[in-house]
Design a protein around this motif. Sequence first.
Motif, mmCIF file in Angstrom:
data_model
loop_
_atom_site.group_PDB
_atom_site.id
_atom_site.type_symbol
_atom_site.label_atom_id
_atom_site.label_comp_id
_atom_site.label_asym_id
_atom_site.label_seq_id
_atom_site.Cartn_x
_atom_site.Cartn_y
_atom_site.Cartn_z
ATOM 1 N N UNK A 124 -5.784 -17.013 38.847
ATOM 2 C CA UNK A 124 -6.025 -16.449 40.128
ATOM 3 C C UNK A 124 -5.688 -17.229 41.232
ATOM 4 N N UNK A 125 -5.950 -16.754 42.121
ATOM 5 C CA UNK A 125 -5.757 -16.851 43.088
ATOM 6 C C UNK A 125 -7.231 -17.928 44.202
ATOM 7 N N UNK A 126 -8.295 -18.907 42.747
ATOM 8 C CA UNK A 126 -9.090 -18.757 43.138
ATOM 9 C C UNK A 126 -9.682 -20.235 42.032
ATOM 10 N N UNK A 127 -8.329 -20.557 41.334
ATOM 11 C CA UNK A 127 -8.625 -21.222 39.747
ATOM 12 C C UNK A 127 -7.377 -21.776 39.288
ATOM 13 N N UNK A 128 -6.809 -23.409 39.335
ATOM 14 C CA UNK A 128 -5.677 -23.408 38.741
ATOM 15 C C UNK A 128 -5.902 -24.619 37.766
ATOM 16 N N UNK A 129 -5.146 -24.711 36.241
ATOM 17 C CA UNK A 129 -5.398 -25.647 35.082
ATOM 18 C C UNK A 129 -4.520 -26.113 35.675
ATOM 19 N N UNK A 130 -3.863 -27.383 34.540
ATOM 20 C CA UNK A 130 -2.742 -27.991 34.119
ATOM 21 C C UNK A 130 -3.348 -29.639 33.444
ATOM 22 N N UNK A 131 -2.117 -29.954 33.152
ATOM 23 C CA UNK A 131 -1.807 -30.627 31.640
ATOM 24 C C UNK A 131 -0.523 -31.873 31.951
ATOM 25 N N UNK A 132 -0.745 -32.630 31.351
ATOM 26 C CA UNK A 132 0.231 -33.823 31.136
ATOM 27 C C UNK A 132 0.709 -34.609 29.901
ATOM 28 N N UNK A 133 1.096 -35.382 29.578
ATOM 29 C CA UNK A 133 1.956 -36.384 28.868
ATOM 30 C C UNK A 133 1.640 -37.950 30.059
ATOM 31 N N UNK A 134 1.019 -38.951 29.198
ATOM 32 C CA UNK A 134 1.246 -40.332 29.371
ATOM 33 C C UNK A 134 2.489 -41.026 29.014
ATOM 34 N N UNK A 135 2.917 -41.072 28.851
ATOM 35 C CA UNK A 135 3.742 -42.416 28.274
ATOM 36 C C UNK A 135 4.085 -44.092 29.026
ATOM 37 N N UNK A 136 3.553 -45.166 28.220
ATOM 38 C CA UNK A 136 3.306 -46.542 29.537
ATOM 39 C C UNK A 136 3.559 -46.998 28.583
ATOM 40 N N UNK A 137 4.644 -47.806 29.984
ATOM 41 C CA UNK A 137 5.219 -49.537 28.964
ATOM 42 C C UNK A 137 4.671 -49.825 29.883
ATOM 43 N N UNK A 138 3.990 -51.380 28.982
ATOM 44 C CA UNK A 138 3.892 -52.541 29.839
ATOM 45 C C UNK A 138 4.549 -53.923 29.231
ATOM 46 N N UNK A 139 4.276 -54.324 29.934
ATOM 47 C CA UNK A 139 4.806 -56.004 29.357
ATOM 48 C C UNK A 139 3.318 -56.917 29.919
ATOM 49 N N UNK A 140 3.654 -58.195 28.580
ATOM 50 C CA UNK A 140 2.335 -58.854 28.918
ATOM 51 C C UNK A 140 2.380 -60.334 28.926
ATOM 52 N N UNK A 141 1.949 -61.044 29.262
ATOM 53 C CA UNK A 141 1.986 -62.481 28.607
ATOM 54 C C UNK A 141 0.669 -63.154 28.762
ATOM 55 N N UNK A 142 0.489 -63.945 28.072
ATOM 56 C CA UNK A 142 -0.623 -64.763 28.413
ATOM 57 C C UNK A 142 -0.356 -66.413 27.284
ATOM 58 N N UNK A 143 -0.613 -66.958 28.352
ATOM 59 C CA UNK A 143 -0.224 -68.438 27.772
ATOM 60 C C UNK A 143 -1.662 -69.599 28.008
ATOM 61 N N UNK A 144 -2.060 -70.376 27.385
ATOM 62 C CA UNK A 144 -3.058 -70.991 28.083
ATOM 63 C C UNK A 144 -2.292 -72.961 27.692
ATOM 64 N N UNK A 145 -3.022 -73.405 28.390
ATOM 65 C CA UNK A 145 -2.093 -75.173 27.985
ATOM 66 C C UNK A 145 -3.142 -75.946 27.438
ATOM 67 N N UNK A 146 -3.229 -77.521 27.053
ATOM 68 C CA UNK A 146 -4.020 -77.966 26.364
ATOM 69 C C UNK A 146 -5.117 -78.480 27.527
ATOM 70 N N UNK A 147 -4.612 -78.687 28.333
ATOM 71 C CA UNK A 147 -6.497 -78.936 29.541
ATOM 72 C C UNK A 147 -6.594 -80.450 29.056
ATOM 73 N N UNK A 148 -7.727 -80.781 29.608
ATOM 74 C CA UNK A 148 -8.663 -81.686 29.443
ATOM 75 C C UNK A 148 -8.987 -81.338 27.164
#
Length: 428
Positions: free
Chosen positions: A163-187
Amino acid sequence: MKTRNAKIVLAISIVLSSPNLYAAGFQLSEHSAAGLGRANAGEAAIADGASVVAHNAAAITMFQSYELSVGASYIMPEVRVTGNGESDSFNNLLTNNDVVDNVIVPSFYIAAPINDSWSWGLGIFTDFGLATEYPDDYLAGPIGGETSLESVIFNPAIAYRINDNFSVGGGGSVVYGQATLTRTLGILADAINAENGTNFKRSDIAKSLDGDGWGYGFNLGALWEINKDHRFGVSYRSRVNVEFEGDFYSDLPSSIALPGEKATGDLTLNLPSITEFSGFHQITTPLAIHYSVMMTGWDVFEEIRATVDGQEVLQKDENFENSFKYALGATYQLNPSFTLRAGIAYDETPNVNDQSISLPDSDRINYSVGATYAFNRNSRIDFGFTFIDAEEVTFTEPLEPNVLPDVNIAYRSEGDAYVYGIQYKHSF
């Protein structure tokens, strides 16, 4: 020789069993330049552009025509990590004055009415990202190295005006991710060489996982328009589990992969839910105030665990806690062409239990200013700037809790960030 190889394999298997990855602890809120200029205060209720799709789908019912928004933010962090022990010379070896890389965060939104009751929208943006990097030969390589996460959210949305006062909504979330994890020997290279007579370098890779993946979620929202000057918005964006698959690699021989060989690794990253409440109030004809409270459900980020052919190669308890962000802002209509805005926000860190140099994070205060220039009734450009002032924190972190259980290194981290945003909006 066989004895030496057996010792190396044993040391490697121990190293690979204890990763440090804090990719999910770096939340991005740079959805729009206008929002940046008000410290994201009131984002679920203001609806001054199609970027509201990222905060509250219900608010797209406020648009009377097509709304297009294209923009980008440039984030310039200045994060410093130093040793905090008793020896200045040792502390200097642990110093890195450029931990987090600069990054550009783009965004795209469109929204439009379908008829008097229904509206639709689409947003392409991000909520999470991270990029920290230490020198290849960094002394604390087992907890330094490189940690990065890039993600993009594709968010179609639909809304219904009850109505004039209330609205509702929704949607979908499609997530694309790229990840890198690198650990060196160090000491650890020094320790392995002394024990086995080998010739490993501190820059050699102890473990590396590089991959990408997809995750899926949903978002819901509601808008209460008390009248044309006062409204409230509330929204919920669900958690998303991104299933990564990529290449696992190490310069050390093991039962997982020989040096130079790559194996297929799998990792699930739990991205948290986001709940937001916002208010907007037009106090006078030129002046409006707005505010938001946002809770991010970081408690789902309990651990990182990766496997190769079902065999665990990376595991670490994380134990993040839910965090809150409180924002207050104001908008002032200077004249028909210029709009000014400002805001302040207090943003809590979720990483209170296990601080790490791979994600030097702390509570912060955001100070924001911004402006809009309207070329005409249909075209306008937004500018935003935020200075992020993070608290200095001190903590200790095990160099390698299994190989060297009694070696805890004291650190101090401090930093701030400068965020610049620009966005073009068009109504048609």
